[in-house]
Design a protein around this motif. Sequence first.
Motif, PDB file in Angstrom:
ATOM      1  N   VAL A   1      23.195  15.959   6.065  1.00 58.90           N
ATOM      2  CA  VAL A   1      23.549  15.608   4.715  1.00 58.90           C
ATOM      3  C   VAL A   1      24.457  16.137   4.098  1.00 58.90           C
ATOM      4  O   VAL A   1      24.032  17.329   3.408  1.00 58.90           O
ATOM      5  CB  VAL A   1      21.861  15.962   3.406  1.00 58.90           C
ATOM      6  CG1 VAL A   1      21.895  15.091   2.381  1.00 58.90           C
ATOM      7  CG2 VAL A   1      20.784  14.879   4.809  1.00 58.90           C
TER       8      VAL A   1
ATOM      9  N   ASP B   1      20.769  20.232   4.346  1.00 63.77           N
ATOM     10  CA  ASP B   1      19.908  20.271   4.273  1.00 63.77           C
ATOM     11  C   ASP B   1      20.249  18.495   5.832  1.00 63.77           C
ATOM     12  O   ASP B   1      21.150  18.341   6.012  1.00 63.77           O
ATOM     13  CB  ASP B   1      19.019  18.922   3.823  1.00 63.77           C
ATOM     14  CG  ASP B   1      18.742  19.829   2.888  1.00 63.77           C
ATOM     15  OD1 ASP B   1      18.443  21.403   2.608  1.00 63.77           O
ATOM     16  OD2 ASP B   1      18.323  19.057   1.876  1.00 63.77           O
ATOM     17  N   TRP B   2      19.192  18.642   6.857  1.00 66.76           N
ATOM     18  CA  TRP B   2      19.555  17.719   8.138  1.00 66.76           C
ATOM     19  C   TRP B   2      18.690  16.902   7.843  1.00 66.76           C
ATOM     20  O   TRP B   2      17.185  16.928   8.788  1.00 66.76           O
ATOM     21  CB  TRP B   2      19.437  18.470   9.905  1.00 66.76           C
ATOM     22  CG  TRP B   2      20.930  19.619   9.081  1.00 66.76           C
ATOM     23  CD1 TRP B   2      21.510  20.775   8.829  1.00 66.76           C
ATOM     24  CD2 TRP B   2      21.833  19.577   9.791  1.00 66.76           C
ATOM     25  NE1 TRP B   2      22.254  21.612   8.910  1.00 66.76           N
ATOM     26  CE2 TRP B   2      22.544  20.231   9.690  1.00 66.76           C
ATOM     27  CE3 TRP B   2      22.411  18.251  10.803  1.00 66.76           C
ATOM     28  CZ2 TRP B   2      24.180  20.670  10.363  1.00 66.76           C
ATOM     29  CZ3 TRP B   2      23.941  18.360  11.377  1.00 66.76           C
ATOM     30  CH2 TRP B   2      24.738  18.617  10.889  1.00 66.76           C
ATOM     31  N   ASN B   3      18.864  15.367   8.391  1.00 61.70           N
ATOM     32  CA  ASN B   3      18.011  14.592   8.879  1.00 61.70           C
ATOM     33  C   ASN B   3      17.543  14.284  10.050  1.00 61.70           C
ATOM     34  O   ASN B   3      18.165  14.013  10.651  1.00 61.70           O
ATOM     35  CB  ASN B   3      18.409  13.316   7.893  1.00 61.70           C
ATOM     36  CG  ASN B   3      18.203  13.457   6.586  1.00 61.70           C
ATOM     37  OD1 ASN B   3      17.760  14.381   5.880  1.00 61.70           O
ATOM     38  ND2 ASN B   3      18.791  11.989   5.672  1.00 61.70           N
TER      39      ASN B   3
ATOM     40  N   GLN C   1      14.107   7.732  10.279  1.00 60.93           N
ATOM     41  CA  GLN C   1      13.774   9.271  10.075  1.00 60.93           C
ATOM     42  C   GLN C   1      12.102  10.245   9.801  1.00 60.93           C
ATOM     43  O   GLN C   1      11.645   8.902   9.412  1.00 60.93           O
ATOM     44  CB  GLN C   1      14.391   9.596   8.213  1.00 60.93           C
ATOM     45  CG  GLN C   1      14.643  10.512   8.136  1.00 60.93           C
ATOM     46  CD  GLN C   1      14.878  10.401   6.995  1.00 60.93           C
ATOM     47  OE1 GLN C   1      15.767  10.352   6.316  1.00 60.93           O
ATOM     48  NE2 GLN C   1      14.737  11.805   5.987  1.00 60.93           N
TER      49      GLN C   1
ATOM     50  N   THR D   1      13.169  15.644   7.019  1.00 58.48           N
ATOM     51  CA  THR D   1      14.223  16.650   6.873  1.00 58.48           C
ATOM     52  C   THR D   1      13.843  17.543   6.534  1.00 58.48           C
ATOM     53  O   THR D   1      13.283  18.250   6.594  1.00 58.48           O
ATOM     54  CB  THR D   1      14.671  16.125   5.580  1.00 58.48           C
ATOM     55  OG1 THR D   1      14.876  15.067   4.931  1.00 58.48           O
ATOM     56  CG2 THR D   1      15.512  16.518   5.085  1.00 58.48           C
ATOM     57  N   SER D   2      15.481  18.543   7.530  1.00 56.23           N
ATOM     58  CA  SER D   2      15.071  20.287   7.769  1.00 56.23           C
ATOM     59  C   SER D   2      15.338  20.686   6.718  1.00 56.23           C
ATOM     60  O   SER D   2      17.085  20.468   6.264  1.00 56.23           O
ATOM     61  CB  SER D   2      15.767  20.919   9.074  1.00 56.23           C
ATOM     62  OG  SER D   2      15.991  22.072   9.120  1.00 56.23           O
ATOM     63  N   SER D   3      15.184  21.514   5.711  1.00 54.75           N
ATOM     64  CA  SER D   3      15.729  21.325   4.147  1.00 54.75           C
ATOM     65  C   SER D   3      16.010  23.110   3.768  1.00 54.75           C
ATOM     66  O   SER D   3      15.631  23.521   4.404  1.00 54.75           O
ATOM     67  CB  SER D   3      14.588  21.200   3.207  1.00 54.75           C
ATOM     68  OG  SER D   3      14.045  20.033   3.346  1.00 54.75           O
TER      69      SER D   3
ATOM     70  N   THR E   1       9.356  21.905   3.036  1.00 54.57           N
ATOM     71  CA  THR E   1      10.230  20.637   3.976  1.00 54.57           C
ATOM     72  C   THR E   1       9.481  19.272   3.730  1.00 54.57           C
ATOM     73  O   THR E   1       8.535  19.466   3.141  1.00 54.57           O
ATOM     74  CB  THR E   1       9.440  20.801   5.411  1.00 54.57           C
ATOM     75  OG1 THR E   1       9.649  22.396   5.448  1.00 54.57           O
ATOM     76  CG2 THR E   1       9.845  19.988   6.457  1.00 54.57           C
ATOM     77  N   THR E   2      10.049  18.667   4.257  1.00 58.78           N
ATOM     78  CA  THR E   2      10.101  16.984   4.283  1.00 58.78           C
ATOM     79  C   THR E   2       9.644  16.396   5.077  1.00 58.78           C
ATOM     80  O   THR E   2      10.373  16.575   6.375  1.00 58.78           O
ATOM     81  CB  THR E   2      11.532  16.350   3.180  1.00 58.78           C
ATOM     82  OG1 THR E   2      11.882  17.195   2.035  1.00 58.78           O
ATOM     83  CG2 THR E   2      10.896  14.763   3.117  1.00 58.78           C
TER      84      THR E   2
ATOM     85  N   SER F   1       8.434  12.253   6.924  1.00 60.16           N
ATOM     86  CA  SER F   1       8.422  11.396   6.458  1.00 60.16           C
ATOM     87  C   SER F   1       6.912  10.634   6.382  1.00 60.16           C
ATOM     88  O   SER F   1       6.639   9.334   5.803  1.00 60.16           O
ATOM     89  CB  SER F   1       9.575  10.156   7.427  1.00 60.16           C
ATOM     90  OG  SER F   1      10.653  10.345   7.546  1.00 60.16           O
TER      91      SER F   1
END
Length: 363
Positions: free
Chosen positions: A152, A157-159, A166, A169-171, A294-295, A297
């Motif tokens: 991103v 961050d990496w989606n 998706q 996300t690795s925040s 952390t995110t 979905s």
Amino acid sequence: MRSIRTAALFAAGTTLITSGVVLTAGPASAIGGCPTAAPTHCYARGAFGPLIGQSPVWMDAIGTDLEVDCLSVQNRTTDFADYEMWMTTNNTDPYDYWVEEGMTAGTLFSAPGQPQGFVWYWADSRPGGGYAEHYIRDASTGTFTNASFYFVAGTGDWNVFLGGSQVGTSSGAGAYAGGAGNGVEVTTRDTTIVGNSVNWQYRENNSWNTAPNTWQNTSGNLLSGWASGGSVHAQTNSCTSHNLVPQPSVAQPATSQSLSQIADKFAALAGDPNAVNRRYVKTTRKVANAASGTTVSADGQSYLVQLDGRFALPSAKVPKGSVAPTGNGLSITVDASTGRVTDWAIGNSSPKLETLGAVTQLG
């Protein structure tokens, strides 16, 4: 001919006809160890960049299609086998921070009577964020599915994508991704694995390139295989060497008793059976993960369980050269309707449960 993909086009590929492998659980104990009876992991993989002592190959996206014909361990209570892709970040030290995604069979933490899983997962180790593991959905044998990571821009961050969708996300995992691995990680020699990766590519400056693939095998004579171009193959022996016994599959809603049993199992496997201040709060999966930075979905009613202690977890999934994650806080997210653990994290900072709702102490 190499195909150049966008995030929306990373998707499943060919379907093969094979049969899956499901095993019964054994007694709780330390991991079996590979290649010897010690708390170590074996790897058989293609790799490039700092993971194998090479210069970084900078990228802002990477993806591959993963498939297994079988993936199993004899003791599913404590051991696991993965077929996965790793990507390292912050490559001043390639063994500290990474994102990974793949299929796992074996150790999952769930209410008694629940299956110990053959599932897709993703995990990461982030600066200041500790180690976290997330379970996506059930896996199947004989089907290629794409796993990929996209940076991103302007963030750390990496989606994370699976089959074009998706999943998280690795925040704050960090920029400067310069290396990757692709293949097997296993914690025991008592395992059966046949896996393949194809179309392994990375993106730099808006151009997709075939991964510069080097074979690496730390398993002695347990695993064999090869890495060439954008493909990797790793296997033990045939897919029929273990006695196959179906696992129970009926979901059981989480209860205070089952949450306590999950906490007990985690604490024991993480080396501190006397962990204190065991407590939980009812929330949602997204909120529980957001509390740890952390995110994810997927969402749903969940319990966030928290333990305090001195933890080290050798059954965590880590790249070769990394050590078991440690910390004084252990967070576990449990699906309220199935009793299954969906996410867990270990580190030196803990979510403040009282900000999420009424906190209940576990016995």
